[in-house]
Design an enzyme around this catalytic site. Structure first.
Site, PDB file in Angstrom:
ATOM      1  N   HIS A 180       0.675  -1.144   0.007  1.00  0.00           N
ATOM      2  CA  HIS A 180      -0.122  -0.012  -0.096  1.00  0.00           C
ATOM      3  C   HIS A 180       0.879   1.129   0.011  1.00  0.00           C
ATOM      4  O   HIS A 180       0.447   2.300  -0.792  1.00  0.00           O
ATOM      5  CB  HIS A 180      -0.801   0.024   1.258  1.00  0.00           C
ATOM      6  CG  HIS A 180      -1.986   1.020   1.147  1.00  0.00           C
ATOM      7  ND1 HIS A 180      -1.827   2.488   1.391  1.00  0.00           N
ATOM      8  CD2 HIS A 180      -3.384   0.997   0.732  1.00  0.00           C
ATOM      9  CE1 HIS A 180      -2.644   3.146   1.187  1.00  0.00           C
ATOM     10  NE2 HIS A 180      -3.703   2.586   0.779  1.00  0.00           N
ATOM     11  N   GLU A 210       1.066   4.100  -2.722  1.00  0.00           N
ATOM     12  CA  GLU A 210       0.929   5.537  -2.143  1.00  0.00           C
ATOM     13  C   GLU A 210       2.220   6.035  -1.428  1.00  0.00           C
ATOM     14  O   GLU A 210       2.297   7.049  -0.682  1.00  0.00           O
ATOM     15  CB  GLU A 210      -0.114   5.668  -1.012  1.00  0.00           C
ATOM     16  CG  GLU A 210      -1.578   5.506  -1.893  1.00  0.00           C
ATOM     17  CD  GLU A 210      -2.676   5.508  -1.187  1.00  0.00           C
ATOM     18  OE1 GLU A 210      -2.637   5.824   0.181  1.00  0.00           O
ATOM     19  OE2 GLU A 210      -3.818   5.177  -1.447  1.00  0.00           O
ATOM     20  N   HIS A 242      -7.356  -1.274  -4.816  1.00  0.00           N
ATOM     21  CA  HIS A 242      -5.933  -1.258  -5.363  1.00  0.00           C
ATOM     22  C   HIS A 242      -5.318  -2.215  -6.264  1.00  0.00           C
ATOM     23  O   HIS A 242      -4.700  -1.978  -7.165  1.00  0.00           O
ATOM     24  CB  HIS A 242      -4.875  -1.029  -4.061  1.00  0.00           C
ATOM     25  CG  HIS A 242      -4.882   0.388  -3.492  1.00  0.00           C
ATOM     26  ND1 HIS A 242      -5.119   1.518  -3.952  1.00  0.00           N
ATOM     27  CD2 HIS A 242      -5.418   0.629  -1.885  1.00  0.00           C
ATOM     28  CE1 HIS A 242      -5.263   2.322  -3.346  1.00  0.00           C
ATOM     29  NE2 HIS A 242      -5.588   1.914  -1.898  1.00  0.00           N
TER      30      HIS A 242
END
Ligand code: CO
Length: 295
Positions: A180, A210, A242
């Site tokens: 992530h 991210e 995602h």
């Protein structure tokens, strides 16, 4: 009695009285019957496809702790409110703990189902600490660390994700994991994991959506090595938005599109880490360590 002797006696007397007082207080507290419970805390997901990960965790934990009530909380407010509109209610951590207190639980093991100890985990610790401060609250409330919560975890996770790589993958083909990523300091876990993975297999990479490393970092590394084909695998507990869009989607800024554009054939694997038994076992082992503090 000498002055020194008198003082020693006085101190001993006070100490014994104090222990006596605290013992009585403890005894009073113990009047509440012991009730142990587990609270599983995930980020949450609004995608129905993600439910398989949560069901897997739920099943594994209930099998490991027969007879212990298991409850759930999602840390993402956005997700909780989104699914509430669809009639599915999941508590926040604070609400779930308040309910458990009201339902007379005395010992609660709170297991973080997060991947790294980032912002969501920090918030979880703060909420649990607030509950610890409540007078007459839980007798014991303890948090189990996330997937990558220690150096020992790093070794276990590296071995587990390698074991889950599709068997048909050849050595000269790459594997790119999608983490992530976060602005939180714990983002370093991803590059650290890539380092440890590459000690075992030089064609394994870890990027993030991210944080850092970015897909551009990974693309450059793959090009340098002359990689022609890569597997794309989520390093997130659920294969949600995602994985399905940012990793494997058809939009031009997805990882699949960016790498395909760079002449690298992509094979996306749409499976979250919590869909694999060996990964779920790692979270469950952390919960067992936390729960062991109750004995
Ligand atoms: Co996100």
């Amino acid at each position: 009695m000498t002055k020194k002797r008198f003082l020693t006696t006085l101190v001993l007397f006070l100490a014994v009285s104090f222990i006596g007082v605290t013992n009585t207080a403890q005894a009073g507290h113990h009047m509440k019957p012991v009730k142990k419970g587990i609270l599983l805390v995930a980020f949450g997901s609004s995608m129905p496809e993600a439910q398989v990960s949560f069901d897997n965790m739920d099943k594994a934990v209930k099998a490991a702790f027969p007879g212990v009530p298991v409850r759930w909380a999602y840390t993402s407010r956005i997700i909780r409110h989104k699914i509430a509109k669809e009639g599915k209610y999941v508590d926040s951590t604070a609400v779930a703990l308040a309910r458990m207190l009201d339902d007379n639980f005395t010992h609660v093991a709170v297991q973080s189902l997060h991947t790294i100890p980032g912002e969501e985990y920090d918030d979880l610790i703060n909420i649990v600490n607030a509950f610890k401060a409540i007078n007459g609250g839980f007798e014991k409330v303890i948090v189990g660390r996330p997937l990558l919560g220690s150096m020992e975890d790093m070794n276990d996770v590296v071995d587990a994700v390698i074991a889950n790589i599709p068997k048909e993958r050849k050595k000269k083909e790459a594997v790119v994991f999608m983490g992530h990523g976060t602005p939180h300091a714990s983002n370093t876990a991803y590059a650290a994991m890539m380092f440890h993975l590459q000690r075992k297999d030089l064609n394994i990479f870890v990027g993030t959506v991210e944080g850092s490393p970015t897909i551009d970092d990974i693309k450059a590394m793959l090009k340098e090595k002359g990689i022609k084909k890569t597997y794309l695998i989520p390093f997130m507990s659920v294969a949600g938005d995602h994985a399905r869009n940012d990793m494997a989607g058809d939009e031009e800024d997805s990882w699949k599109s960016i790498l395909t554009q760079a002449g690298i054939e992509c094979v996306p694997v749409l499976k979250g880490t919590a869909e694999y038994a060996n990964m779920v076992n790692l979270w469950t082992a952390h919960l067992k360590q936390a729960f062991a503090h109750f004995k």
